[in-house]
Motif scaffolding. Structure first.
Motif, PDB file in Angstrom:
ATOM      1  N   ALA A 115      14.269  33.047 -25.280  1.00 41.76           N
ATOM      2  CA  ALA A 115      14.639  31.650 -25.730  1.00 41.76           C
ATOM      3  C   ALA A 115      16.222  31.561 -25.413  1.00 41.76           C
ATOM      4  CB  ALA A 115      13.815  30.890 -27.065  1.00 41.76           C
ATOM      5  N   GLY A 116      16.752  32.530 -26.182  1.00 39.76           N
ATOM      6  CA  GLY A 116      18.600  32.855 -26.086  1.00 39.76           C
ATOM      7  C   GLY A 116      19.085  34.274 -26.216  1.00 39.76           C
ATOM      8  N   ARG A 117      20.320  33.909 -25.788  1.00 41.49           N
ATOM      9  CA  ARG A 117      20.501  35.610 -26.041  1.00 41.49           C
ATOM     10  C   ARG A 117      21.987  35.989 -27.357  1.00 41.49           C
ATOM     11  NH1 ARG A 117      22.513  35.974 -19.670  1.00 41.49           N
ATOM     12  NH2 ARG A 117      22.397  38.187 -19.825  1.00 41.49           N
ATOM     13  N   ASN A 161      14.907  23.607 -18.784  1.00 40.56           N
ATOM     14  CA  ASN A 161      14.887  22.558 -19.398  1.00 40.56           C
ATOM     15  C   ASN A 161      16.462  21.608 -19.001  1.00 40.56           C
ATOM     16  OD1 ASN A 161      15.200  20.598 -21.422  1.00 40.56           O
ATOM     17  ND2 ASN A 161      15.748  21.556 -23.547  1.00 40.56           N
ATOM     18  N   PRO A 162      16.130  20.978 -18.532  1.00 37.36           N
ATOM     19  CA  PRO A 162      17.231  19.942 -18.164  1.00 37.36           C
ATOM     20  C   PRO A 162      18.559  19.710 -18.789  1.00 37.36           C
ATOM     21  CG  PRO A 162      15.422  18.089 -18.679  1.00 37.36           C
ATOM     22  CD  PRO A 162      15.091  19.178 -18.865  1.00 37.36           C
ATOM     23  N   ALA A 163      18.610  19.832 -20.124  1.00 36.22           N
ATOM     24  CA  ALA A 163      19.269  19.706 -21.449  1.00 36.22           C
ATOM     25  C   ALA A 163      20.456  21.531 -21.284  1.00 36.22           C
ATOM     26  CB  ALA A 163      18.974  18.883 -22.617  1.00 36.22           C
ATOM     27  N   HIS A 171      17.845  24.402 -25.049  1.00 36.54           N
ATOM     28  CA  HIS A 171      17.526  23.038 -26.086  1.00 36.54           C
ATOM     29  C   HIS A 171      16.473  22.728 -26.430  1.00 36.54           C
ATOM     30  CE1 HIS A 171      20.128  20.046 -28.526  1.00 36.54           C
ATOM     31  NE2 HIS A 171      21.186  19.982 -27.682  1.00 36.54           N
ATOM     32  N   SER A 172      15.500  23.033 -26.099  1.00 41.08           N
ATOM     33  CA  SER A 172      13.945  22.780 -26.690  1.00 41.08           C
ATOM     34  C   SER A 172      13.380  23.293 -28.032  1.00 41.08           C
ATOM     35  CB  SER A 172      13.204  23.203 -25.200  1.00 41.08           C
ATOM     36  OG  SER A 172      13.209  24.089 -25.134  1.00 41.08           O
ATOM     37  N   PRO A 232       1.355  19.575 -31.348  1.00 37.48           N
ATOM     38  CA  PRO A 232       2.016  18.499 -31.239  1.00 37.48           C
ATOM     39  C   PRO A 232       3.647  18.757 -31.185  1.00 37.48           C
ATOM     40  CG  PRO A 232       1.777  17.469 -33.081  1.00 37.48           C
ATOM     41  CD  PRO A 232       0.627  19.397 -33.216  1.00 37.48           C
ATOM     42  N   ALA A 233       3.950  18.499 -29.784  1.00 40.25           N
ATOM     43  CA  ALA A 233       5.789  18.553 -30.025  1.00 40.25           C
ATOM     44  C   ALA A 233       6.180  17.677 -30.773  1.00 40.25           C
ATOM     45  CB  ALA A 233       6.044  18.313 -28.384  1.00 40.25           C
ATOM     46  N   TYR A 234       7.101  18.134 -30.760  1.00 37.48           N
ATOM     47  CA  TYR A 234       8.175  17.926 -31.832  1.00 37.48           C
ATOM     48  C   TYR A 234       9.618  16.602 -30.956  1.00 37.48           C
ATOM     49  CZ  TYR A 234      11.182  16.106 -36.050  1.00 37.48           C
ATOM     50  OH  TYR A 234      12.131  15.426 -37.125  1.00 37.48           O
ATOM     51  N   GLY A 235      10.317  15.945 -31.601  1.00 35.29           N
ATOM     52  CA  GLY A 235      11.593  15.551 -31.104  1.00 35.29           C
ATOM     53  C   GLY A 235      11.780  15.272 -29.657  1.00 35.29           C
ATOM     54  N   MET A 236      13.472  15.283 -29.287  1.00 39.04           N
ATOM     55  CA  MET A 236      14.211  15.001 -28.099  1.00 39.04           C
ATOM     56  C   MET A 236      13.580  16.194 -27.141  1.00 39.04           C
ATOM     57  SD  MET A 236      17.910  14.421 -28.279  1.00 39.04           S
ATOM     58  CE  MET A 236      18.542  15.460 -27.415  1.00 39.04           C
ATOM     59  N   PRO A 237      13.081  17.557 -27.395  1.00 38.93           N
ATOM     60  CA  PRO A 237      12.753  18.019 -26.225  1.00 38.93           C
ATOM     61  C   PRO A 237      11.146  17.783 -25.967  1.00 38.93           C
ATOM     62  CG  PRO A 237      13.265  19.503 -28.469  1.00 38.93           C
ATOM     63  CD  PRO A 237      13.381  18.022 -28.810  1.00 38.93           C
TER      64      PRO A 237
END
Length: 446
Positions: free
Chosen positions: A126-128, A32-34, A148-149, A9-14
């Motif tokens: 997911a990042g750099r 992601n819009p964030a 940010h997700s 299950p997904a967690y949190g603000m994302p």
């Protein structure tokens, strides 16, 4: 780590990103819009690129949350495992990364896309992580940016410390449990629902957006939407961190508690009543979860004390006591049970961070707001906001408090006056703790 066929299950603000972001035909969040979560470190001392690259690969491969992706399903938002792929260190060689004590303009132009551009989560890591080296040795920069997700500011700090540790030792074992284990170990559904439902009663007395603000030259804008079109990046005067230290000694509060309360009181001095302040906290309801790397940030509302004490220092202490035991949301949004936003005021405090030790000779510290100023030269976009102002404090430089304020210029044309009021609240707590709130209001002409 989940198996190839398991999801969580997904967690949190994302979770909200699935509603507002770019989602592909399979239901996966693609963009992601964030905004990304990022940091730029100034590195003093030699840093071996090959050792650093190995550390980046080792840590990123072992950090499970970096290999999870959000997906909308008929069972609701889920986190799906993808094949773990390590990040590769990027290297940029430049003439000089630092000019006149600030980030070189051409380096700022080069790094801005790496730090700020959205990641295609279906096709990219997911990042750099990027090492910037000058042509003649000397100072180096380490830039990190993640979606940010998957990470928040706290998690980025944990990940960066892990990189430094892996660089020192040539090995890496996560100090805390993985994000997947954290999600599996959340309390039972009934407990999560009970904890979240408590917010309905807590916020019943604090309707949106809070008592009207009357900042100098501004207007109370609600119910018009708030827009961010003003920016203010400064170091607060040197007396502020000194007064903050003295006020902490007098009240017994932490620096973050005191600065949060002082900001809440200062904004309330310019309003028709005390302000409920939108804020962020890391969703660690249990001590064993402090080292979990993942998107655990929880938006919540800091409540004003009731009844309000008459003296400034007592007001700040009461504010801290009111907010120290607010119920966790366990990754759910308060919006499910009560109005969260928009609010007049939003606040975030970046805690102090010790210098990173890469080895005996090499240390790295987060760049100051002044050093980073070339990143933001030129026009910035006007964007909708959940608050009339977002006040971000940074305390990761010794003896310094920096502020980055984004705000609606119709509500607050002159941010310096609010920052002066915050400084006066801190000073009064340090040197005149029995000063009355109303006397301070009159002193400020609020």
């Amino acid at each position: 780590m989940p198996t190839e066929y398991e999801d969580l299950p997904a967690y949190g603000m994302p979770v909200r990103s699935l509603a507002g972001g770019e989602v592909d035909s399979d239901g996966y969040l693609r963009r992601n819009p964030a905004e990304p979560v990022w940091n730029l470190l100034r590195v003093q001392g030699p840093l071996d690129a090959a050792r650093l690259a190995a550390a980046v690969e080792r840590v990123s491969l072992a950090t499970d949350v970096l290999h999870l992706r959000l997906r909308s399903t008929d069972r609701g938002p889920r986190l799906v495992q993808r094949e773990p792929v390590p990040l590769k260190l990027e290297i940029r060689d430049v003439e000089s990364p630092v000019v006149d004590g600030r980030l070189a303009k051409e380096v700022a132009l080069d790094l801005a896309p790496l730090l700020f551009d959205k990641i295609d989560l279906r096709h990219e890591p997911a990042g750099r992580v990027c090492l910037v080296r000058g042509a003649h040795g000397g100072e180096q920069l380490l830039a990190l940016s993640f979606d940010h997700s998957l990470l928040d500011g706290w998690s980025l700090g944990l990940l960066t410390r892990a990189l430094a540790g892996a660089y020192r030792t040539g090995d890496y074992t996560p100090r805390g449990r993985g994000f997947a284990d954290f999600v599996r170990a959340l309390p039972a559904q009934a407990e999560r629902e009970r904890s979240l439902s408590e917010w309905s009663g807590l916020l019943e007395k604090h309707p949106l957006p809070g008592p009207p603000l009357h900042l100098p030259g501004g207007r109370s804008k609600w119910p018009e939407p708030f827009e961010i079109n003003g920016y203010f990046d400064r170091s607060l005067p040197p007396r502020v961190p000194a007064d903050l230290t003295a006020a902490v000694a007098h009240t017994g509060l932490t620096r973050a508690q005191l600065l949060s309360a002082a900001t809440a009181l200062a904004t309330g001095l310019f309003a028709e009543g005390p302000q409920p302040v939108l804020s962020l906290r890391h969703g660690h309801a249990r001590p064993e979860d402090v080292l979990v790397v993942g998107p655990l940030v929880e938006p919540y509302v800091m409540l004003p004390p009731s009844p309000e004490p008459a003296a400034v220092a007592d007001w700040l202490i009461a504010h801290a006591r009111t907010n120290e035991a607010l119920p966790p949301t366990y990754g759910r949004s308060i919006r499910d049970v009560a109005p969260l936003a928009p609010r007049n005021v939003a606040l975030n405090i970046i805690p102090p961070a010790r210098p990173l030790a890469f080895d005996g000779e090499t240390r790295a510290t987060s760049a100051s707001r002044d050093f980073l100023a070339p990143l933001w030269e030129g026009d910035r976009p006007v964007v909708p906001s959940t608050a009339a102002m977002w006040i971000n404090y940074y305390m990761d430089q010794p003896g310094t408090v920096e502020v980055s304020l984004t705000y609606d210029t119709e509500v607050m044309p002159e941010p310096q006056k609010l920052m002066d009021a915050v400084a006066e609240v801190v000073a009064a707590t340090a040197h005149e703790p029995d000063l009355g709130v109303e006397a301070l209001r009159a002193r400020l002409g609020a």
